[in-house]
Scaffold this motif. Structure first.
Motif, PDB file in Angstrom:
ATOM      1  N   ARG A 153       0.818  -1.217   0.000  1.00 47.49           N
ATOM      2  CA  ARG A 153       0.000   0.000   0.000  1.00 47.49           C
ATOM      3  C   ARG A 153       0.856   1.274   0.000  1.00 47.49           C
ATOM      4  O   ARG A 153       0.308   2.373  -0.040  1.00 47.49           O
ATOM      5  N   TRP A 154       2.167   1.126   0.089  1.00 44.03           N
ATOM      6  CA  TRP A 154       3.024   2.318   0.125  1.00 44.03           C
ATOM      7  C   TRP A 154       2.878   3.095  -1.183  1.00 44.03           C
ATOM      8  O   TRP A 154       2.968   2.522  -2.280  1.00 44.03           O
ATOM      9  N   ASP A 155       2.684   4.409  -1.041  1.00 44.19           N
ATOM     10  CA  ASP A 155       2.511   5.258  -2.224  1.00 44.19           C
ATOM     11  C   ASP A 155       3.098   6.650  -2.019  1.00 44.19           C
ATOM     12  O   ASP A 155       2.807   7.562  -2.788  1.00 44.19           O
ATOM     13  N   THR A 156       3.930   6.799  -0.970  1.00 44.79           N
ATOM     14  CA  THR A 156       4.367   8.137  -0.559  1.00 44.79           C
ATOM     15  C   THR A 156       5.877   8.153  -0.331  1.00 44.79           C
ATOM     16  O   THR A 156       6.422   7.189   0.229  1.00 44.79           O
ATOM     17  N   PRO A 157       6.588   9.202  -0.736  1.00 44.91           N
ATOM     18  CA  PRO A 157       8.038   9.287  -0.516  1.00 44.91           C
ATOM     19  C   PRO A 157       8.407   9.055   0.951  1.00 44.91           C
ATOM     20  O   PRO A 157       7.736   9.554   1.862  1.00 44.91           O
ATOM     21  N   ILE A 158       9.488   8.305   1.150  1.00 42.31           N
ATOM     22  CA  ILE A 158       9.899   7.982   2.517  1.00 42.31           C
ATOM     23  C   ILE A 158      11.419   8.020   2.626  1.00 42.31           C
ATOM     24  O   ILE A 158      12.128   7.549   1.742  1.00 42.31           O
ATOM     25  N   MET A 159      11.901   8.590   3.732  1.00 40.26           N
ATOM     26  CA  MET A 159      13.327   8.609   4.039  1.00 40.26           C
ATOM     27  C   MET A 159      13.565   7.779   5.296  1.00 40.26           C
ATOM     28  O   MET A 159      12.761   7.825   6.238  1.00 40.26           O
ATOM     29  N   ILE A 160      14.661   7.042   5.308  1.00 43.53           N
ATOM     30  CA  ILE A 160      14.996   6.148   6.422  1.00 43.53           C
ATOM     31  C   ILE A 160      16.383   6.495   6.921  1.00 43.53           C
ATOM     32  O   ILE A 160      17.316   6.660   6.124  1.00 43.53           O
ATOM     33  N   THR A 161      16.559   6.631   8.249  1.00 39.70           N
ATOM     34  CA  THR A 161      17.877   6.822   8.837  1.00 39.70           C
ATOM     35  C   THR A 161      18.065   5.790   9.946  1.00 39.70           C
ATOM     36  O   THR A 161      17.102   5.370  10.599  1.00 39.70           O
ATOM     37  N   HIS A 162      19.329   5.376  10.146  1.00 38.34           N
ATOM     38  CA  HIS A 162      19.602   4.336  11.148  1.00 38.34           C
ATOM     39  C   HIS A 162      21.087   4.340  11.488  1.00 38.34           C
ATOM     40  O   HIS A 162      21.915   4.779  10.687  1.00 38.34           O
ATOM     41  N   GLY A 163      21.425   3.867  12.674  1.00 38.59           N
ATOM     42  CA  GLY A 163      22.804   3.713  13.103  1.00 38.59           C
ATOM     43  C   GLY A 163      23.186   2.246  13.134  1.00 38.59           C
ATOM     44  O   GLY A 163      22.406   1.404  13.607  1.00 38.59           O
ATOM     45  N   GLU A 164      24.396   1.938  12.660  1.00 39.51           N
ATOM     46  CA  GLU A 164      24.803   0.528  12.591  1.00 39.51           C
ATOM     47  C   GLU A 164      25.241  -0.030  13.936  1.00 39.51           C
ATOM     48  O   GLU A 164      25.436  -1.242  14.067  1.00 39.51           O
ATOM     49  N   TYR A 165      25.428   0.829  14.951  1.00 42.13           N
ATOM     50  CA  TYR A 165      25.706   0.344  16.295  1.00 42.13           C
ATOM     51  C   TYR A 165      24.432   0.172  17.118  1.00 42.13           C
ATOM     52  O   TYR A 165      24.484  -0.023  18.322  1.00 42.13           O
ATOM     53  N   ASP A 166      23.300   0.254  16.458  1.00 43.69           N
ATOM     54  CA  ASP A 166      22.019   0.086  17.153  1.00 43.69           C
ATOM     55  C   ASP A 166      21.732  -1.397  17.284  1.00 43.69           C
ATOM     56  O   ASP A 166      21.398  -2.066  16.309  1.00 43.69           O
TER      57      ASP A 166
END
Length: 702
Positions: free
Chosen positions: A632-645
């Motif tokens: 159902r995704w239809d909208t721009p999305i940005m993802i951020t994350h840390g690799e030490y998480d």
């Protein structure tokens, strides 16, 4: 891990301590002020906050009142964006705000300051020697001298009432290393894991904190004893426990400490910690909260030594249970549930000198205030009111000394009158920056939810707001999940910074946050994709009806559980939003169950493992996982994350990004290889903010 292996490792763990007085620092007045990272001299253009301005604020840390109640000792951390470093210095000020003096000016990190010798000396931690050690100095900052040389450093300390002994926290090895097991493989990098809880938040569990007791004489330590010798347990508890989990009795004969005496899988499944008494003379340890099954933490003896107060949760495995205030009569062992009729958490507390009253910090309806608790009648009386959060409380001379912040001000120190709650700021650490800024109004709105309840929602307006204009809006989704959207100040999720960039910010206290009673707080457990998501939509829908909100330019953002909320809403928003941004969010709940470390959290909130087909709550949880709605995704999305998480692995963000890319959804990913669940490094913080606004401006501004 085998206990035998642990004991063998413990037996070889040594402490190297100085045998003679060590080097002295020169007096603070002779330091070159230009060498140390200190107070920012930033000039603000047009009164508008920027990420660079945000990182220029001094951050007040621990606050300690002198024994005579006349002075306040505290620490401030400064940021150098260009050097990508921070530095912490120590200050002293009178409780009326006069005679402020900076005691240290170095690029060593001074922290954990404490009054000792009845206020004639100050002890603190400094890493000037290369590791964190205890130093002492005069109250004017002169005569600095290091008194310890503990191998690998000290994480915290507290002197006995007579200053003849000291407790200190030091990490000890908890696992046999590969090098120790196979000396012929010195370059092997593998880790051998035989049990759970092998990682925690942002590190592999190869060391654990222990409490050590030592005599202090002639500025050196002798007769060092590990209070948990040959015990494979943490004290204080990882990842956030510190010196507040230890306490001396007023006569110096008893030490109280907090520990969860479990390891491996049992540790990963339980929150049952206890308060232990250690008899200094005999070395005997006694569990004082045996049979209390949740978190029992942060002991404090009454001034006369006849009682013990501490914070206690009731249920094992529920880390967001009500944080209750308990008092024990040490003569009889009788336990008194002081906040039994108070439907809110006790976040911090301090004894009054009368041994009958405790002053506590509690969040009620998204404002955190100071209260007075009568331990006999159990009457809880509010002391302060207003649109702010108190973060700490200490006892002054007829006043309370407390840190306070709001959405429009970072932490500052206040003196609070007990008679009427009138608060007077005394630190003014950031006045020179705040005076240059124009903040938007923070409005408290009560919005009706789909089940007919009232929900407090903060609305933060842009500076110089004009109601005749139309603005884009951002829905802020809270993490936790059980954390109140109070009058918080954040260096990552700063709502005033969002508003300064031309956005109206909508921040609901949806179902599953404390501060509105236990029923409201507990509803979210086992209902991740349920009522709280409806609450979010109720809030943004209510604001979208306002003529000054452009309903065609709505964004949604959040971190951790807030990041989960973003992913969930991305597949269930019925085209309300035009852009999303998720940081450190849970995308796939089934993967999260087996990737995370604190299993009590996953079991309580998700209901249990996904393979338990007879568990209706668990099956409902996994059926509403965000990854199931990607179609159902239809909208721009940005993802951020840390690799030490290690709480929510970066693979969760990568899965979401890959899904968006494969579906042809405009998407961007910002990965930090050197950050954990948070973003702590200054330049990474600035990068996050710049990309945050570049993304939303791209999709929400003409």
């Amino acid at each position: 891990m085998k206990l035998k292996s642990f004991f063998m490792v413990m037996a070889t763990t040594g402490l190297i301590l100085s045998c003679t007085p060590t080097e002295q620092k020169s007096d603070v007045d002779s330091k070159n002020l230009g060498e140390a990272i200190g107070k920012s001299k930033i000039k603000v253009e047009n009164g508008i906050m920027t990420p660079e301005v945000l990182y220029s604020f001094g951050r007040i840390g621990s606050v300690e009142v002198s024994p005579d109640k006349s002075r306040v000792l505290y620490q401030v951390t400064y940021v150098d964006i260009k050097e990508n470093k921070t530095n912490t210095e120590l200050f002293v000020i009178n409780t009326d705000g006069s005679d402020k003096k900076q005691l240290t000016v170095t690029n060593a990190r001074e922290s954990n300051p404490q009054w000792i010798s009845n206020g004639k000396k100050i002890a603190f931690l400094s890493n000037e020697s290369g590791s964190s050690q205890i130093w002492v100095m005069n109250p004017d900052g002169s005569g600095m001298k290091r008194i310890t040389d503990v191998e690998e450093g000290i994480d915290g300390f507290i002197f006995s009432p007579d200053n003849k002994k000291v407790l200190f926290i030091k990490s000890v090895k908890s696992l046999e290393t590969v090098k120790e097991r196979y000396p012929d493989l010195p370059k092997a990098s593998g880790r051998i894991v035989d049990d759970l809880m092998y990682k925690h938040w942002d590190s592999w569990v190869e060391q654990i904190p222990h409490v050590f007791l030592a005599d202090v004489s002639d500025d050196k330590l002798t007769n060092i004893v590990d209070l948990l010798q040959d015990e494979p347990y943490e004290a204080p508890m990882l990842p956030f426990g510190g010196i507040e989990q230890l306490a001396w009795s007023p006569d110096g004969k008893t030490i109280a400490y907090t520990s969860r005496k479990k390891t491996g899988k049992e540790y990963a499944l339980s929150t049952n910690s206890d308060i232990y008494f250690y008899d200094v003379e005999s070395g005997k340890t006694t569990n004082m909260t045996e049979g209390m099954m949740g978190y029992d933490v942060n002991p404090q003896f009454s001034p006369d030594g006849t009682k013990l107060a501490w914070q206690s949760m009731e249920r094992d495995g529920y880390e967001s249970d009500k944080n209750r205030l308990f008092v024990m009569d040490l003569a009889t062992g009788e336990k008194n549930y002081v906040t039994e009729h108070f439907d809110y958490n006790t976040d911090a507390f301090v004894w009054n000198t009368d041994n009958k009253t405790i002053y506590l910090v509690a969040c009620v309806e998204a404002k955190t205030q100071l209260f007075s608790a009568d331990i006999q009648s159990k009457e809880i009386t509010p002391i302060t009111k207003g649109k702010h959060d108190y973060a700490t409380v200490a006892l002054g001379n007829g006043k309370l000394i407390a840190k306070r912040h709001s959405m429009s001000q970072p932490d500052e120190i206040y003196a609070v009158e007990l008679s009427n709650g009138q608060a007077t700021e005394i630190s003014f650490e950031n006045k020179h920056i705040l005076d240059q800024l124009t903040f938007g109004e923070t409005e408290e709105r009560w919005i009706k939810t789909t089940d007919g309840k009232e929900m407090l929602t903060w609305v933060v307006y842009p500076p110089n707001f004009d109601s005749t204009k139309s603005y884009p809006a951002l829905l802020y989704c809270q993490g936790g999940p059980q954390n109140t959207v109070s009058q918080f100040w954040s260096y990552r999720w700063n709502l005033q910074l969002m508003a300064a960039n031309g956005y109206i910010v909508v921040a609901p206290n949806r179902r599953g946050v404390p501060g509105f009673g236990q029923e409201w707080n507990e509803q979210i457990s086992g209902d991740y994709g349920g009522q709280n998501m409806k609450d979010y939509l109720s809030a943004i829908d209510a604001l979208a009806e306002e003529p000054f909100v452009d309903e065609t330019r709505l964004g949604c953002t959040g971190a951790s559980y807030g990041g989960f909320s973003v992913y969930w809403l991305a597949g269930n928003h019925e085209k309300r939003f035009k852009a999303f941004l998720s940081h450190a969010g849970i995308f796939n709940l089934e993967a999260q169950y087996l990737e995370t470390e604190e299993m009590w959290f996953a079991n309580w909130d998700m209901g249990g493992p996904y393979w338990d087909k007879t568990n209706a709550t668990a099956q409902k949880t996994y059926a509403t996982s965000p990854h199931r709605f990607v179609d159902r995704w239809d909208t721009p999305i940005m993802i951020t994350h840390g690799e030490y998480d290690y709480r929510i692995l970066a693979s969760q963000g990568m899965m979401a990004f890959n899904a968006a890319q494969l579906r042809g959804i405009p998407s961007r990913m910002l990965i930090f290889p050197d950050e954990n669940h948070w973003i702590s490094k200054p330049q990474n913080g600035i990068l996050f903010q710049r990309e945050f606004f570049r993304w939303f401006d791209q999709w929400l501004k003409p």
